[in-house]
Motif scaffolding. Structure first.
Motif, PDB file in Angstrom:
ATOM      1  N   GLU A 178      -6.808  20.602  -3.706  1.00  0.00           N
ATOM      2  CA  GLU A 178      -5.390  20.779  -3.423  1.00  0.00           C
ATOM      3  C   GLU A 178      -5.128  21.427  -2.072  1.00  0.00           C
ATOM      4  O   GLU A 178      -4.041  21.293  -1.535  1.00  0.00           O
ATOM      5  CB  GLU A 178      -4.727  21.626  -4.516  1.00  0.00           C
ATOM      6  CG  GLU A 178      -4.596  20.901  -5.834  1.00  0.00           C
ATOM      7  CD  GLU A 178      -4.142  21.820  -6.961  1.00  0.00           C
ATOM      8  OE1 GLU A 178      -4.035  23.050  -6.758  1.00  0.00           O
ATOM      9  OE2 GLU A 178      -3.899  21.308  -8.057  1.00  0.00           O
ATOM     10  N   LYS A 179      -6.083  22.095  -1.518  1.00  0.00           N
ATOM     11  CA  LYS A 179      -5.886  22.822  -0.261  1.00  0.00           C
ATOM     12  C   LYS A 179      -5.821  21.842   0.906  1.00  0.00           C
ATOM     13  O   LYS A 179      -6.799  21.207   1.258  1.00  0.00           O
ATOM     14  CB  LYS A 179      -7.005  23.858  -0.023  1.00  0.00           C
ATOM     15  CG  LYS A 179      -7.087  24.923  -1.091  1.00  0.00           C
ATOM     16  CD  LYS A 179      -5.837  25.768  -1.078  1.00  0.00           C
ATOM     17  CE  LYS A 179      -5.924  26.855  -2.130  1.00  0.00           C
ATOM     18  NZ  LYS A 179      -4.750  27.646  -2.236  1.00  0.00           N
ATOM     19  N   LYS A 180      -4.669  21.734   1.504  1.00  0.00           N
ATOM     20  CA  LYS A 180      -4.460  20.787   2.602  1.00  0.00           C
ATOM     21  C   LYS A 180      -5.255  21.198   3.852  1.00  0.00           C
ATOM     22  O   LYS A 180      -5.650  20.345   4.623  1.00  0.00           O
ATOM     23  CB  LYS A 180      -2.979  20.705   2.949  1.00  0.00           C
ATOM     24  CG  LYS A 180      -2.115  20.297   1.774  1.00  0.00           C
ATOM     25  CD  LYS A 180      -1.779  18.835   1.842  1.00  0.00           C
ATOM     26  CE  LYS A 180      -0.800  18.458   0.777  1.00  0.00           C
ATOM     27  NZ  LYS A 180      -1.358  17.792  -0.352  1.00  0.00           N
ATOM     28  N   ASP A 181      -5.453  22.488   4.045  1.00  0.00           N
ATOM     29  CA  ASP A 181      -6.168  22.950   5.234  1.00  0.00           C
ATOM     30  C   ASP A 181      -7.686  22.802   5.103  1.00  0.00           C
ATOM     31  O   ASP A 181      -8.417  23.071   6.044  1.00  0.00           O
ATOM     32  CB  ASP A 181      -5.810  24.406   5.535  1.00  0.00           C
ATOM     33  CG  ASP A 181      -6.186  25.367   4.416  1.00  0.00           C
ATOM     34  OD1 ASP A 181      -6.311  24.919   3.253  1.00  0.00           O
ATOM     35  OD2 ASP A 181      -6.342  26.570   4.698  1.00  0.00           O
ATOM     36  N   ARG A 182      -8.150  22.353   3.944  1.00  0.00           N
ATOM     37  CA  ARG A 182      -9.592  22.165   3.727  1.00  0.00           C
ATOM     38  C   ARG A 182      -9.876  20.729   3.323  1.00  0.00           C
ATOM     39  O   ARG A 182     -10.484  20.471   2.306  1.00  0.00           O
ATOM     40  CB  ARG A 182     -10.084  23.099   2.620  1.00  0.00           C
ATOM     41  CG  ARG A 182     -10.269  24.520   3.070  1.00  0.00           C
ATOM     42  CD  ARG A 182     -10.954  25.297   1.978  1.00  0.00           C
ATOM     43  NE  ARG A 182      -9.919  26.104   1.336  1.00  0.00           N
ATOM     44  CZ  ARG A 182      -9.981  26.574   0.119  1.00  0.00           C
ATOM     45  NH1 ARG A 182     -11.001  26.326  -0.638  1.00  0.00           N
ATOM     46  NH2 ARG A 182      -9.016  27.289  -0.374  1.00  0.00           N
ATOM     47  N   ARG A 183      -9.451  19.799   4.123  1.00  0.00           N
ATOM     48  CA  ARG A 183      -9.692  18.388   3.816  1.00  0.00           C
ATOM     49  C   ARG A 183     -11.182  18.125   3.746  1.00  0.00           C
ATOM     50  O   ARG A 183     -11.932  18.500   4.632  1.00  0.00           O
ATOM     51  CB  ARG A 183      -9.071  17.510   4.877  1.00  0.00           C
ATOM     52  CG  ARG A 183      -7.575  17.465   4.782  1.00  0.00           C
ATOM     53  CD  ARG A 183      -7.151  16.002   4.871  1.00  0.00           C
ATOM     54  NE  ARG A 183      -5.721  15.883   4.718  1.00  0.00           N
ATOM     55  CZ  ARG A 183      -5.161  15.491   3.582  1.00  0.00           C
ATOM     56  NH1 ARG A 183      -5.873  15.216   2.544  1.00  0.00           N
ATOM     57  NH2 ARG A 183      -3.867  15.387   3.503  1.00  0.00           N
ATOM     58  N   LYS A 219     -10.603  23.506 -12.909  1.00  0.00           N
ATOM     59  CA  LYS A 219      -9.656  24.298 -12.114  1.00  0.00           C
ATOM     60  C   LYS A 219     -10.235  24.614 -10.739  1.00  0.00           C
ATOM     61  O   LYS A 219      -9.508  24.620  -9.743  1.00  0.00           O
ATOM     62  CB  LYS A 219      -9.289  25.588 -12.843  1.00  0.00           C
ATOM     63  CG  LYS A 219      -8.379  25.381 -14.020  1.00  0.00           C
ATOM     64  CD  LYS A 219      -8.001  26.702 -14.669  1.00  0.00           C
ATOM     65  CE  LYS A 219      -7.095  26.477 -15.870  1.00  0.00           C
ATOM     66  NZ  LYS A 219      -6.706  27.755 -16.495  1.00  0.00           N
ATOM     67  N   THR A 271      -8.550  23.274  -7.273  1.00  0.00           N
ATOM     68  CA  THR A 271      -8.181  24.204  -6.213  1.00  0.00           C
ATOM     69  C   THR A 271      -8.763  23.758  -4.883  1.00  0.00           C
ATOM     70  O   THR A 271      -8.090  23.779  -3.858  1.00  0.00           O
ATOM     71  CB  THR A 271      -8.660  25.636  -6.560  1.00  0.00           C
ATOM     72  OG1 THR A 271      -8.024  26.043  -7.777  1.00  0.00           O
ATOM     73  CG2 THR A 271      -8.316  26.613  -5.455  1.00  0.00           C
ATOM     74  N   LEU A 272     -10.007  23.336  -4.897  1.00  0.00           N
ATOM     75  CA  LEU A 272     -10.641  22.851  -3.664  1.00  0.00           C
ATOM     76  C   LEU A 272      -9.941  21.619  -3.117  1.00  0.00           C
ATOM     77  O   LEU A 272      -9.747  21.482  -1.914  1.00  0.00           O
ATOM     78  CB  LEU A 272     -12.119  22.536  -3.916  1.00  0.00           C
ATOM     79  CG  LEU A 272     -13.038  23.723  -4.130  1.00  0.00           C
ATOM     80  CD1 LEU A 272     -14.424  23.246  -4.551  1.00  0.00           C
ATOM     81  CD2 LEU A 272     -13.126  24.571  -2.878  1.00  0.00           C
TER      82      LEU A 272
END
Length: 132
Positions: free
Chosen positions: A108-113, A101, A105-106
């Motif tokens: 899935e975050k689009k702003d943290r490519r 999980k 989460t890491l």
């Protein structure tokens, strides 16, 4: 194992300033009170930092050596062990104890490519894990 649980409990009960000081010492490895003071946000007075460091020594979270006329502080617990304890706490608190999980989460975050080299390193770790 009981020692690490006790250590985790001590880290959870830190004040904001104590946690800031510990984060600085873990990041740099060793530091004087003046060096720690310079790194702290909203810089407290030198005497406040010295008092804070004394408390952390009393709590057995920091240890120090004397180098000429200065005290040099370092973590009393290896950063890897403290990191393991903190990571377990984050996993338990926010991700139901599931590393999957956390990774999801890491990712899935689009702003943290993630940079390609980090993705490759993660793939390699996953491949190694699945081969054991």
């Amino acid at each position: 194992m009981q020692h690490f649980q006790h250590m985790a409990a001590r880290h959870e009960n830190l004040s904001k300033r104590e946690r800031q000081a510990m984060d600085i010492v873990y990041r740099v490895g060793k530091a004087t009170a003046e060096e720690i003071q310079e790194e702290m946000p909203d810089q407290p007075s030198y005497s406040a930092v010295r008092a804070l460091l004394s408390i952390l020594v009393e709590k057995k979270l920091l240890k120090y050596t004397r180098e000429s006329r200065r005290y040099v502080y370092e973590p009393a617990v290896a950063p890897e062990k403290a990191g393991d304890t903190a990571l377990k706490r984050v996993l338990r608190t926010f991700f139901d104890g599931s590393p999957g999980k956390l990774v999801a989460t890491l990712l899935e975050k689009k702003d943290r490519r993630l940079p390609p080299e980090e993705i490759a390193a993660i793939r390699k770790l996953l491949d190694e894990q699945s081969n054991t």
